[in-house]
Scaffold this motif. Structure first.
Motif, PDB file in Angstrom:
ATOM      1  N   ALA A 111       2.549   0.551   6.955  1.00 17.21           N
ATOM      2  CA  ALA A 111       3.265  -0.601   6.406  1.00 17.21           C
ATOM      3  C   ALA A 111       2.870  -0.848   4.954  1.00 17.21           C
ATOM      4  O   ALA A 111       3.722  -1.164   4.108  1.00 17.21           O
ATOM      5  CB  ALA A 111       2.988  -1.839   7.262  1.00 17.21           C
ATOM      6  N   ASP A 112       1.585  -0.701   4.641  1.00 15.59           N
ATOM      7  CA  ASP A 112       1.145  -0.840   3.248  1.00 15.59           C
ATOM      8  C   ASP A 112       1.812   0.203   2.361  1.00 15.59           C
ATOM      9  O   ASP A 112       2.200  -0.085   1.221  1.00 15.59           O
ATOM     10  CB  ASP A 112      -0.372  -0.700   3.161  1.00 15.59           C
ATOM     11  N   ALA A 113       1.933   1.430   2.862  1.00 15.63           N
ATOM     12  CA  ALA A 113       2.559   2.490   2.068  1.00 15.63           C
ATOM     13  C   ALA A 113       4.015   2.150   1.762  1.00 15.63           C
ATOM     14  O   ALA A 113       4.492   2.370   0.641  1.00 15.63           O
ATOM     15  CB  ALA A 113       2.467   3.822   2.809  1.00 15.63           C
ATOM     16  N   GLU A 114       4.731   1.594   2.746  1.00 21.54           N
ATOM     17  CA  GLU A 114       6.135   1.232   2.510  1.00 21.54           C
ATOM     18  C   GLU A 114       6.239   0.124   1.462  1.00 21.54           C
ATOM     19  O   GLU A 114       7.094   0.175   0.570  1.00 21.54           O
ATOM     20  CB  GLU A 114       6.798   0.785   3.807  1.00 21.54           C
ATOM     21  N   VAL A 115       5.370  -0.879   1.540  1.00 19.71           N
ATOM     22  CA  VAL A 115       5.430  -2.004   0.608  1.00 19.71           C
ATOM     23  C   VAL A 115       5.004  -1.578  -0.796  1.00 19.71           C
ATOM     24  O   VAL A 115       5.686  -1.860  -1.789  1.00 19.71           O
ATOM     25  CB  VAL A 115       4.532  -3.151   1.115  1.00 19.71           C
ATOM     26  N   ASN A 116       3.875  -0.888  -0.897  1.00 20.34           N
ATOM     27  CA  ASN A 116       3.297  -0.592  -2.211  1.00 20.34           C
ATOM     28  C   ASN A 116       4.049   0.506  -2.961  1.00 20.34           C
ATOM     29  O   ASN A 116       3.801   0.709  -4.158  1.00 20.34           O
ATOM     30  CB  ASN A 116       1.829  -0.220  -2.057  1.00 20.34           C
ATOM     31  N   ASP A 117       4.948   1.193  -2.276  1.00 24.93           N
ATOM     32  CA  ASP A 117       5.791   2.178  -2.944  1.00 24.93           C
ATOM     33  C   ASP A 117       6.603   1.538  -4.073  1.00 24.93           C
ATOM     34  O   ASP A 117       6.900   2.181  -5.083  1.00 24.93           O
ATOM     35  CB  ASP A 117       6.716   2.807  -1.888  1.00 24.93           C
ATOM     36  N   ASP A 118       6.985   0.282  -3.897  1.00 28.92           N
ATOM     37  CA  ASP A 118       7.810  -0.431  -4.879  1.00 28.92           C
ATOM     38  C   ASP A 118       7.012  -1.446  -5.690  1.00 28.92           C
ATOM     39  O   ASP A 118       7.587  -2.341  -6.289  1.00 28.92           O
ATOM     40  CB  ASP A 118       8.952  -1.168  -4.165  1.00 28.92           C
ATOM     41  N   LEU A 119       5.683  -1.327  -5.688  1.00 27.40           N
ATOM     42  CA  LEU A 119       4.850  -2.364  -6.288  1.00 27.40           C
ATOM     43  C   LEU A 119       3.829  -1.725  -7.226  1.00 27.40           C
ATOM     44  O   LEU A 119       2.735  -1.326  -6.802  1.00 27.40           O
ATOM     45  CB  LEU A 119       4.147  -3.151  -5.182  1.00 27.40           C
ATOM     46  N   PRO A 120       4.154  -1.607  -8.514  1.00 28.83           N
ATOM     47  CA  PRO A 120       3.210  -0.976  -9.451  1.00 28.83           C
ATOM     48  C   PRO A 120       2.017  -1.885  -9.741  1.00 28.83           C
ATOM     49  O   PRO A 120       2.004  -3.069  -9.403  1.00 28.83           O
ATOM     50  CB  PRO A 120       4.072  -0.767 -10.705  1.00 28.83           C
ATOM     51  N   GLY A 121       1.020  -1.304 -10.385  1.00 26.80           N
ATOM     52  CA  GLY A 121      -0.157  -2.074 -10.799  1.00 26.80           C
ATOM     53  C   GLY A 121      -1.078  -2.437  -9.671  1.00 26.80           C
ATOM     54  O   GLY A 121      -1.737  -3.485  -9.707  1.00 26.80           O
ATOM     55  N   ALA A 122      -1.168  -1.582  -8.640  1.00 32.70           N
ATOM     56  CA  ALA A 122      -1.982  -1.899  -7.467  1.00 32.70           C
ATOM     57  C   ALA A 122      -3.467  -1.930  -7.814  1.00 32.70           C
ATOM     58  O   ALA A 122      -3.946  -1.113  -8.611  1.00 32.70           O
ATOM     59  CB  ALA A 122      -1.731  -0.886  -6.362  1.00 32.70           C
ATOM     60  N   PRO A 123      -4.225  -2.872  -7.244  1.00 30.09           N
ATOM     61  CA  PRO A 123      -5.678  -2.860  -7.430  1.00 30.09           C
ATOM     62  C   PRO A 123      -6.286  -1.585  -6.867  1.00 30.09           C
ATOM     63  O   PRO A 123      -5.696  -0.904  -6.025  1.00 30.09           O
ATOM     64  CB  PRO A 123      -6.145  -4.097  -6.647  1.00 30.09           C
ATOM     65  N   ALA A 124      -7.471  -1.246  -7.321  1.00 30.81           N
ATOM     66  CA  ALA A 124      -8.152  -0.034  -6.865  1.00 30.81           C
ATOM     67  C   ALA A 124      -8.386  -0.097  -5.357  1.00 30.81           C
ATOM     68  O   ALA A 124      -8.693  -1.149  -4.797  1.00 30.81           O
ATOM     69  CB  ALA A 124      -9.478   0.126  -7.606  1.00 30.81           C
ATOM     70  N   GLY A 133      -0.889  10.976  -0.372  1.00 29.00           N
ATOM     71  CA  GLY A 133      -0.335  12.306  -0.567  1.00 29.00           C
ATOM     72  C   GLY A 133       0.972  12.519   0.161  1.00 29.00           C
ATOM     73  O   GLY A 133       1.297  13.645   0.565  1.00 29.00           O
ATOM     74  N   LEU A 134       1.761  11.446   0.311  1.00 26.04           N
ATOM     75  CA  LEU A 134       3.018  11.503   1.050  1.00 26.04           C
ATOM     76  C   LEU A 134       4.185  11.176   0.120  1.00 26.04           C
ATOM     77  O   LEU A 134       3.993  10.561  -0.934  1.00 26.04           O
ATOM     78  CB  LEU A 134       2.982  10.515   2.217  1.00 26.04           C
ATOM     79  N   PRO A 135       5.408  11.563   0.484  1.00 27.35           N
ATOM     80  CA  PRO A 135       6.566  11.298  -0.389  1.00 27.35           C
ATOM     81  C   PRO A 135       6.902   9.814  -0.455  1.00 27.35           C
ATOM     82  O   PRO A 135       6.603   9.037   0.455  1.00 27.35           O
ATOM     83  CB  PRO A 135       7.699  12.099   0.273  1.00 27.35           C
ATOM     84  N   ASP A 136       7.543   9.427  -1.548  1.00 27.14           N
ATOM     85  CA  ASP A 136       7.995   8.050  -1.730  1.00 27.14           C
ATOM     86  C   ASP A 136       9.239   7.786  -0.891  1.00 27.14           C
ATOM     87  O   ASP A 136       9.916   8.693  -0.409  1.00 27.14           O
ATOM     88  CB  ASP A 136       8.340   7.789  -3.198  1.00 27.14           C
ATOM     89  N   GLY A 137       9.552   6.494  -0.750  1.00 26.54           N
ATOM     90  CA  GLY A 137      10.850   6.086  -0.235  1.00 26.54           C
ATOM     91  C   GLY A 137      11.035   6.151   1.260  1.00 26.54           C
ATOM     92  O   GLY A 137      12.173   6.074   1.746  1.00 26.54           O
ATOM     93  N   LEU A 138       9.962   6.278   2.043  1.00 31.95           N
ATOM     94  CA  LEU A 138      10.103   6.353   3.494  1.00 31.95           C
ATOM     95  C   LEU A 138       9.847   4.991   4.127  1.00 31.95           C
ATOM     96  O   LEU A 138       9.256   4.097   3.526  1.00 31.95           O
ATOM     97  CB  LEU A 138       9.118   7.377   4.066  1.00 31.95           C
ATOM     98  N   LEU A 139      10.294   4.837   5.359  1.00 34.07           N
ATOM     99  CA  LEU A 139       9.995   3.637   6.128  1.00 34.07           C
ATOM    100  C   LEU A 139       8.598   3.749   6.743  1.00 34.07           C
ATOM    101  O   LEU A 139       8.056   4.851   6.908  1.00 34.07           O
ATOM    102  CB  LEU A 139      11.029   3.434   7.228  1.00 34.07           C
ATOM    103  N   ALA A 140       8.054   2.604   7.129  1.00 32.95           N
ATOM    104  CA  ALA A 140       6.709   2.602   7.712  1.00 32.95           C
ATOM    105  C   ALA A 140       6.651   3.449   8.976  1.00 32.95           C
ATOM    106  O   ALA A 140       5.634   4.099   9.249  1.00 32.95           O
ATOM    107  CB  ALA A 140       6.280   1.164   8.016  1.00 32.95           C
ATOM    108  N   GLU A 141       7.737   3.462   9.757  1.00 33.80           N
ATOM    109  CA  GLU A 141       7.747   4.252  10.987  1.00 33.80           C
ATOM    110  C   GLU A 141       7.540   5.735  10.694  1.00 33.80           C
ATOM    111  O   GLU A 141       6.844   6.439  11.424  1.00 33.80           O
ATOM    112  CB  GLU A 141       9.055   4.028  11.745  1.00 33.80           C
TER     113      GLU A 141
END
Length: 383
Positions: A111-124, A133-141
């Motif tokens: 779920a974090d991967a799905e959300v943060n895909d569209d959210l630049p400037g993430a904290p470390a 190491g996964l492709p962008d634009g996928l659903l959490a499922e």
């Protein structure tokens, strides 16, 4: 003082500082993503000492804040976390998590991967498709499926999900109306990242359940094919010819033949193929078909399999993708041809003889205009 705060006797200075920092961060976040402003201002802050160090929202849009740690979080960082939490809430990750209760950590990372895909400037240290190491634009499922194949370091931890402790800041109807309002704002502005635009499209114009659409299209194809009548001496005509001794053939309406062409290249998940085959099997059995004729194809058409149930199909192949040999093999034996593919294939230049229904996995490719198309959603995904 926050009227919902359960810490009435807590340090008033810390509470006021935490609420001031939250208000500043919310304004910062609204300036960064104005299309999410109404969602940001729908959050209800709850101050209590058992909250996680970083802000975390429950499914009722309560934002849990620790009055001791929140004032020390820089405004841009706190604002980023507010956008992150709004991303979880609008995408309804709390409800979508229910089928994944056997491994909540894997789901939280997905779920974090799905959300943060569209959210630049993430904290470390935050999780994103890039850090996984996964492709962008996928659903959490889909991310959850892929995470089964990875050995992640323990430092990659998802955001916390606090339990609901009340009160209910928003009702289910209010949340639905809010989501539609945000989706309309995203569509009107046209400047949101791609993931948000896709979410808005699905929210404002939800697709018909692919199972219902598949059944409808297959029945339509069978009805068209059944209209092709033929003559047969198995059922003599009731009309006598000029000579009573002459037996005339009668018009018959045979049960249309159905074949399934399965893309078994490496790009199509086997679980998705099995799911679609099982659904198609149920559709055909409901209308009288007792067998499936299945042809698997990657770059060559493998021998046809005639089975009594979808579970008996052996998915053979796994190389590249070229379904044209499969079409050539299937066309002579079918009146209706159901194709299961992600669409990443060369297609026949001319319309095949059978009525073609294409079940497309994913949204990156399209089927030809001569095919009736069903977009197959993965289990648990919205729309």
């Amino acid at each position: 003082m926050n009227e919902h705060s359960p810490l009435r006797g807590a340090d008033a200075v810390n509470e006021r500082a935490a609420l001031d920092r939250f208000a500043s961060a919310r304004l910062w976040a609204a300036a960064q993503a104005p299309y999410l402003a109404s969602a940001l201002f729908a959050l209800t802050p709850l101050l209590h000492g058992t909250a996680p160090p970083r802000p975390a929202a429950d499914e009722h849009w309560n934002l849990h804040l620790d009055p001791a740690t929140t004032p020390a979080i820089p405004v841009p960082e706190l604002g980023w976390w507010l956008l992150h939490q709004v991303g979880h809430l609008l995408r309804d990750h709390h409800a979508r998590a229910r089928p994944h209760q056997d491994d909540p950590l894997r789901w939280a990372r997905a779920a974090d991967a799905e959300v943060n895909d569209d959210l630049p400037g993430a904290p470390a240290g935050t999780i994103s498709p890039e850090t996984l190491g996964l492709p962008d634009g996928l659903l959490a499922e889909r991310y959850a499926e892929l995470l089964d194949l990875l050995d992640l370091p323990p430092r990659l931890l998802p955001c916390a999900e606090p339990p609901f402790t009340g009160p209910e800041a928003t009702t289910a109807l209010e949340r639905e109306l809010l989501a539609r309002a945000v989706a309309a704002e995203i569509e009107a502005r046209g400047t949101a990242p791609g993931g948000w635009r896709r979410w808005a499209e699905a929210t404002l114009r939800p697709e018909v359940d692919w199972r219902i659409l598949l059944a409808r299209l297959v029945r339509r194809g069978l009805a068209q094919a059944a209209g092709r009548v033929d003559y047969s001496y198995r059922r003599p005509s009731r009309r006598a010819g000029a000579a009573p001794s002459i037996v005339l053939p009668a018009l018959i309406r045979p049960l249309p033949r159905v074949a399934v062409l399965v893309d078994t290249s490496g790009s199509v998940p086997r679980t998705a193929l099995e799911q679609a085959l099982a659904e198609l099997d149920g559709v055909l059995r409901a209308i009288g078909h007792r067998r499936l004729d299945v042809i698997c194809c990657d770059t060559e058409a493998h021998p046809a399999q005639r089975v009594r149930a979808a579970a008996q199909v052996e998915l053979v192949g796994g190389g590249g993708t070229d379904l044209r040999p499969g079409f050539e093999a299937a066309a002579p034996r079918a009146d209706v041809l159901v194709v299961l593919t992600d669409g990443d294939t060369p297609w026949p230049e001319r319309r095949p003889r059978p009525y073609v229904v294409t079940c497309l996995f994913g949204a990156r490719h399209a089927a030809p205009a001569w095919s009736s198309t069903v977009r197959v959603a993965q289990e648990g995904s919205p729309g």
